[in-house]
Design a protein around this motif. Structure first.
Motif, PDB file in Angstrom:
ATOM      1  N   SER A  93      -3.155   4.842  -4.890  1.00 45.14           N
ATOM      2  CA  SER A  93      -3.417   5.942  -3.965  1.00 45.14           C
ATOM      3  C   SER A  93      -2.803   5.653  -2.600  1.00 45.14           C
ATOM      4  O   SER A  93      -2.240   6.550  -1.967  1.00 45.14           O
ATOM      5  CB  SER A  93      -4.923   6.173  -3.821  1.00 45.14           C
ATOM      6  OG  SER A  93      -5.467   6.593  -5.044  1.00 45.14           O
ATOM      7  N   ARG A  94      -2.905   4.416  -2.154  1.00 55.20           N
ATOM      8  CA  ARG A  94      -2.294   4.044  -0.874  1.00 55.20           C
ATOM      9  C   ARG A  94      -0.788   4.253  -0.910  1.00 55.20           C
ATOM     10  O   ARG A  94      -0.190   4.715   0.061  1.00 55.20           O
ATOM     11  CB  ARG A  94      -2.612   2.595  -0.535  1.00 55.20           C
ATOM     12  CG  ARG A  94      -4.002   2.395  -0.042  1.00 55.20           C
ATOM     13  CD  ARG A  94      -4.232   0.973   0.414  1.00 55.20           C
ATOM     14  NE  ARG A  94      -5.577   0.848   0.915  1.00 55.20           N
ATOM     15  CZ  ARG A  94      -6.325  -0.223   0.781  1.00 55.20           C
ATOM     16  NH1 ARG A  94      -5.847  -1.300   0.192  1.00 55.20           N
ATOM     17  NH2 ARG A  94      -7.545  -0.247   1.262  1.00 55.20           N
ATOM     18  N   GLU A  95      -0.169   3.903  -2.037  1.00 55.06           N
ATOM     19  CA  GLU A  95       1.273   4.107  -2.187  1.00 55.06           C
ATOM     20  C   GLU A  95       1.620   5.588  -2.126  1.00 55.06           C
ATOM     21  O   GLU A  95       2.624   5.972  -1.516  1.00 55.06           O
ATOM     22  CB  GLU A  95       1.758   3.498  -3.502  1.00 55.06           C
ATOM     23  CG  GLU A  95       1.721   1.987  -3.513  1.00 55.06           C
ATOM     24  CD  GLU A  95       2.037   1.397  -4.869  1.00 55.06           C
ATOM     25  OE1 GLU A  95       2.486   2.157  -5.768  1.00 55.06           O
ATOM     26  OE2 GLU A  95       1.843   0.188  -5.049  1.00 55.06           O
ATOM     27  N   GLU A  96       0.810   6.420  -2.747  1.00 52.72           N
ATOM     28  CA  GLU A  96       1.057   7.869  -2.725  1.00 52.72           C
ATOM     29  C   GLU A  96       0.916   8.420  -1.311  1.00 52.72           C
ATOM     30  O   GLU A  96       1.719   9.257  -0.882  1.00 52.72           O
ATOM     31  CB  GLU A  96       0.080   8.582  -3.668  1.00 52.72           C
ATOM     32  CG  GLU A  96       0.180   8.162  -5.119  1.00 52.72           C
ATOM     33  CD  GLU A  96       1.503   8.500  -5.761  1.00 52.72           C
ATOM     34  OE1 GLU A  96       2.166   9.456  -5.327  1.00 52.72           O
ATOM     35  OE2 GLU A  96       1.880   7.801  -6.717  1.00 52.72           O
ATOM     36  N   VAL A  97      -0.090   7.960  -0.576  1.00 52.39           N
ATOM     37  CA  VAL A  97      -0.276   8.408   0.811  1.00 52.39           C
ATOM     38  C   VAL A  97       0.907   7.946   1.659  1.00 52.39           C
ATOM     39  O   VAL A  97       1.416   8.698   2.492  1.00 52.39           O
ATOM     40  CB  VAL A  97      -1.619   7.895   1.380  1.00 52.39           C
ATOM     41  CG1 VAL A  97      -1.708   8.135   2.873  1.00 52.39           C
ATOM     42  CG2 VAL A  97      -2.776   8.559   0.653  1.00 52.39           C
ATOM     43  N   GLU A  98       1.362   6.724   1.442  1.00 52.41           N
ATOM     44  CA  GLU A  98       2.509   6.210   2.191  1.00 52.41           C
ATOM     45  C   GLU A  98       3.769   7.017   1.882  1.00 52.41           C
ATOM     46  O   GLU A  98       4.561   7.315   2.773  1.00 52.41           O
ATOM     47  CB  GLU A  98       2.731   4.727   1.874  1.00 52.41           C
ATOM     48  CG  GLU A  98       3.877   4.098   2.611  1.00 52.41           C
ATOM     49  CD  GLU A  98       3.743   4.126   4.135  1.00 52.41           C
ATOM     50  OE1 GLU A  98       4.784   4.001   4.809  1.00 52.41           O
ATOM     51  OE2 GLU A  98       2.630   4.285   4.653  1.00 52.41           O
ATOM     52  N   ARG A  99       3.954   7.409   0.626  1.00 50.40           N
ATOM     53  CA  ARG A  99       5.103   8.260   0.266  1.00 50.40           C
ATOM     54  C   ARG A  99       5.028   9.596   1.005  1.00 50.40           C
ATOM     55  O   ARG A  99       6.036  10.087   1.509  1.00 50.40           O
ATOM     56  CB  ARG A  99       5.149   8.507  -1.238  1.00 50.40           C
ATOM     57  CG  ARG A  99       5.797   7.412  -1.991  1.00 50.40           C
ATOM     58  CD  ARG A  99       6.075   7.823  -3.442  1.00 50.40           C
ATOM     59  NE  ARG A  99       6.055   6.618  -4.234  1.00 50.40           N
ATOM     60  CZ  ARG A  99       5.164   6.315  -5.159  1.00 50.40           C
ATOM     61  NH1 ARG A  99       4.213   7.173  -5.466  1.00 50.40           N
ATOM     62  NH2 ARG A  99       5.213   5.184  -5.814  1.00 50.40           N
TER      63      ARG A  99
END
Length: 57
Positions: free
Chosen positions: A5-11
């Motif tokens: 989820s953190r990776e998706e938010v960062e994207r």
């Protein structure tokens, strides 16, 4: 799951900065920028409603 989820938010954050950084230089209200960010979050989390004004039916 949290790391993903953190990776998706960062994207989504990178996307809004890449595509809509000019909003930060214009005299636009914060809700405009948040709305654009929410649009990119929706692309990452398509099955969830991430807009602050989203209503659940």
């Amino acid at each position: 799951m949290i790391a993903e989820s953190r990776e998706e938010v960062e994207r989504a954050r990178k996307e809004v900065l890449d595509r809509d950084a000019m909003l930060l230089t214009l005299d636009v209200s914060e809700p405009w920028i948040v709305h654009k960010f929410a649009n990119y979050l929706n692309l990452q989390f398509g099955d969830l409603c991430v807009d602050a004004e989203c209503s659940v039916i």
